[in-house]
Design an enzyme around this catalytic site. Structure first.
Site, PDB file in Angstrom:
ATOM      1  N   ASP A   1       0.855  -1.181   0.000  1.00  0.00           N
ATOM      2  CA  ASP A   1       0.000   0.000   0.000  1.00  0.00           C
ATOM      3  C   ASP A   1       0.893   1.233   0.000  1.00  0.00           C
ATOM      4  O   ASP A   1       2.115   1.137   0.159  1.00  0.00           O
ATOM      5  CB  ASP A   1      -0.913  -0.017   1.238  1.00  0.00           C
ATOM      6  CG  ASP A   1      -1.984   1.075   1.212  1.00  0.00           C
ATOM      7  OD1 ASP A   1      -2.386   1.488   0.109  1.00  0.00           O
ATOM      8  OD2 ASP A   1      -2.410   1.512   2.295  1.00  0.00           O
ATOM      9  N   HIS A   2       0.289   2.391  -0.183  1.00  0.00           N
ATOM     10  CA  HIS A   2       0.953   3.676   0.000  1.00  0.00           C
ATOM     11  C   HIS A   2       0.367   4.376   1.217  1.00  0.00           C
ATOM     12  O   HIS A   2      -0.848   4.377   1.416  1.00  0.00           O
ATOM     13  CB  HIS A   2       0.749   4.581  -1.223  1.00  0.00           C
ATOM     14  CG  HIS A   2       1.432   4.108  -2.457  1.00  0.00           C
ATOM     15  ND1 HIS A   2       0.893   4.290  -3.718  1.00  0.00           N
ATOM     16  CD2 HIS A   2       2.599   3.446  -2.656  1.00  0.00           C
ATOM     17  CE1 HIS A   2       1.712   3.773  -4.628  1.00  0.00           C
ATOM     18  NE2 HIS A   2       2.747   3.251  -4.000  1.00  0.00           N
TER      19      HIS A   2
ATOM     20  N   LEU B   1      -4.855   4.700  -0.074  1.00  0.00           N
ATOM     21  CA  LEU B   1      -5.928   3.864  -0.648  1.00  0.00           C
ATOM     22  C   LEU B   1      -5.474   3.110  -1.892  1.00  0.00           C
ATOM     23  O   LEU B   1      -6.181   3.038  -2.885  1.00  0.00           O
ATOM     24  CB  LEU B   1      -7.166   4.714  -0.951  1.00  0.00           C
ATOM     25  CG  LEU B   1      -7.716   5.498   0.245  1.00  0.00           C
ATOM     26  CD1 LEU B   1      -8.818   6.447  -0.206  1.00  0.00           C
ATOM     27  CD2 LEU B   1      -8.230   4.541   1.313  1.00  0.00           C
ATOM     28  N   HIS B   2      -4.270   2.524  -1.808  1.00  0.00           N
ATOM     29  CA  HIS B   2      -3.730   1.782  -2.945  1.00  0.00           C
ATOM     30  C   HIS B   2      -3.314   0.368  -2.557  1.00  0.00           C
ATOM     31  O   HIS B   2      -2.218  -0.079  -2.896  1.00  0.00           O
ATOM     32  CB  HIS B   2      -2.517   2.532  -3.532  1.00  0.00           C
ATOM     33  CG  HIS B   2      -2.810   3.933  -3.921  1.00  0.00           C
ATOM     34  ND1 HIS B   2      -1.852   4.928  -3.936  1.00  0.00           N
ATOM     35  CD2 HIS B   2      -3.965   4.532  -4.318  1.00  0.00           C
ATOM     36  CE1 HIS B   2      -2.402   6.074  -4.309  1.00  0.00           C
ATOM     37  NE2 HIS B   2      -3.679   5.843  -4.548  1.00  0.00           N
ATOM     38  N   PRO B   3      -4.167  -0.410  -1.859  1.00  0.00           N
ATOM     39  CA  PRO B   3      -3.775  -1.771  -1.492  1.00  0.00           C
ATOM     40  C   PRO B   3      -3.691  -2.666  -2.720  1.00  0.00           C
ATOM     41  O   PRO B   3      -4.494  -2.561  -3.646  1.00  0.00           O
ATOM     42  CB  PRO B   3      -4.903  -2.215  -0.556  1.00  0.00           C
ATOM     43  CG  PRO B   3      -6.095  -1.426  -1.010  1.00  0.00           C
ATOM     44  CD  PRO B   3      -5.538  -0.086  -1.433  1.00  0.00           C
TER      45      PRO B   3
END
Length: 566
Positions: A304-305, A478-480
């Site tokens: 994630d980020h 919100l980048h899983p």
């Protein structure tokens, strides 16, 4: 609960998930008029009259709202003061593309060169991915002669106008700090600062559903889309997937298909696999789930980020802050309703940039989003008349997490552990990220507007204080991704065959979503997910792939497999 078998129709494809990837698959798989396609989306429809979805500036409303958001959260993160980090994921047709920030970024070409260097992933390098990025996009602001961009795809991409004087001052400040400009972060050169592409068209959100599904849904008899349909189990005969069980309107249904394609995203997809007996055998057996295939990589490799907001007060009345106040909202909303204009017609993420924080990285490892307003994703407004902020965070954290179901209940959220800030390299890059951001924001170009730092504030200055603040305040970007990664069958942690998108050890079952990414890209992952779905659709249909394109791209230091040097 009674289980109802649907009519005798056997679909060619059941697509589980009507989000970003699912929308592409719905369109591309049903391009074949002989193929019967069923899409099952657990969330509601993306109604055209729903202002929270359609109005770009309303993006803070759907996140955290049970009508639109799965409302996941992590376990207490040990390196973030035991905080549970909220993870908004779209529970609506269009998926997260119906609730996200509408930023369209491909990532750096070297991201995909890294993918292509992995065993078995040679056809996922930049030259093979670029044609699919181009097929999906209509880059309205790009020159018709630019070979790096697409010009006739379903996604019409606007360039953020970035006309607010704060944007120009920010870009100038970045140059004064020693960082370059770039004309197009999705073109020849990603590294640098400039306006961003966005999924906004004529003042409305252009979600994956609106771009891909809505234009064809009612006209194609071979495409069926069912919303509020929660997939609860994949049906197997031996190791062959033959259908799906799902709940809708209080009843359990079963439906059969020649192919089941999972497109629920990096949380829903591994959850459904584990519930269905595909995953780590020890976990499944502990919950009494019969093991169909022992695949230990299902739910592993979670990436994630993470990001923080660095907020400043503005001394001039040029920010968007006043439009967020309750007394201003009715007029702002009316302007949008009457003409799709005004402050509500933009996502406000109109520009930013990508830079390298140290000399050890070959391509940008920090991403910046600039906003002419000081507000959090949850809608919390900074207590100033005017403000601005940057979102910043490292893009290649070497922290790896995992996902595991807690029970056999498909409505119970799985256990998510991301391990943010758990490595020395990640902590170092976080300190660099905050210091680079502060250096840019302190440059002379921003001085006429700069009323001082609101957050984190002057009391946060040492490396230890920065990390303590990040641990308290950072949020997911919100980048899983990565929980069913692509790789060859002899990789014990690989789940998805990169040549077919099939799940190892099964037949008739494929995965097409962010979970197949071996490594997270250095940007928002919406565009990469759409590219994956475009490419996967060809693999699933068995049509000839688009020819690889060996176009040059910017490389900062040293030769690349394809490209030019600075």
């Amino acid at each position: 609960m009674t289980t109802r078998r649907e009519n005798s129709t056997t679909y060619d494809y059941i697509v589980v998930g009507g989000g970003s990837a699912g929308s592409v698959l719905a369109r591309r798989l049903s391009d074949d008029p002989e193929a019967r396609v069923l899409v099952l989306e657990a969330g509601r429809s993306d109604y055209p009259w729903d202002l929270f979805i359609q109005m770009p500036a309303a993006l803070t409303f759907p996140s955290g709202h049970a009508l639109y958001d799965w409302k996941y959260e992590s376990e207490p993160e040990p390196h973030m003061h035991g905080r549970r980090v909220a993870h908004a994921r779209g529970k609506v047709l269009g998926g997260s593309s119906s609730i996200n920030g509408m930023i369209f970024q491909r990532g750096n070409p070297l991201d995909y060169e890294r993918w292509g260097e992995q065993p078995g992933l040679e056809t996922w390098n930049w030259a093979h991915c670029l044609p699919y990025f181009k097929r999906m996009e209509n880059a309205l602001a790009a020159s018709a002669g630019d070979p790096h961009r697409g010009h006739d795809g379903p996604l019409e991409l606007e360039k953020g106008p970035a006309t607010n004087p704060l944007f120009q001052a920010f870009f100038d400040a970045a140059e004064q700090a020693g960082y370059p400009r770039t004309d197009d972060v999705n073109g020849f050169r990603q590294e640098g600062f400039g306006p961003f592409d966005r999924n906004v068209r004529h003042g409305r959100r252009l979600s994956a559903s609106r771009a891909y599904v809505r234009p064809v849904w009612r006209r194609r008899k071979n495409l069926t889309v069912k919303t509020r349909a929660l997939a609860t189990r994949i049906l197997f005969e031996g190791t062959r997937a033959v259908g799906v069980e799902y709940r809708r309107n209080g009843r359990t249904h079963t439906v059969r298909a020649k192919e089941v394609v999972l497109a629920g995203g990096s949380i829903n997809t591994p959850q459904l696999l584990q519930l269905s007996g595909v995953g780590p055998a020890d976990l499944l057996e502990s919950l009494g789930i019969p093991v169909v295939v022992d695949l230990p990589g299902v739910g592993e490799n979670l990436q994630d980020h993470l990001e923080v907001y660095i907020q400043h007060e503005a001394t001039q009345p040029v920010s968007m802050q006043p439009y967020l106040r309750p007394l201003s909202m009715p007029l702002t909303g009316l302007k949008w309703l009457l003409g799709r204009t005004g402050p509500a017609a933009t996502n406000h993420f109109e520009g930013g940039g990508f830079v390298r924080s140290n000399d050890e990285v070959r391509w940008p490892n920090l991403m910046f989003h600039f906003l002419p307003v000081a507000v959090r994703y949850d809608g919390q407004i900074a207590d100033v008349k005017h403000g601005f902020q940057v979102h910043v965070g490292p893009m290649y954290a070497d922290t790896i997490g995992r996902l595991r179901i807690r029970s056999t209940d498909p409505t119970e959220h799985p256990e998510l552990v991301f391990n943010y800030l758990s490595t020395e390299n990640d902590r170092r890059e976080w300190v660099e990220a905050v210091r680079v951001a502060r250096d840019i924001l302190s440059q002379p170009a921003l001085a006429p507007f700069n009323g001082g730092e609101i957050a984190p504030g002057a009391e946060v200055s040492t490396d230890e204080e920065i990390l303590e603040w990040v641990g308290r305040e950072a949020e997911t970007a919100l980048h899983p991704c990565g929980t069913a990664k692509m790789g060859p069958a002899d990789d014990p942690m690989a789940v998805t065959d990169p040549l077919t998108m099939g799940v190892h050890g099964t037949t008739g079952l494929r995965i097409v979503d962010a979970s197949v990414m071996p490594f997270v890209t250095n940007a928002n992952i919406y565009a990469p997910v759409m590219m994956i779905a475009e490419k996967a659709a060809d693999l699933i249909r068995g049509v000839a792939p688009l020819p690889a394109e060996d176009l040059p791209y910017y490389v900062a230091d040293g030769p690349a497999k394809v490209g030019v040097t600075a």
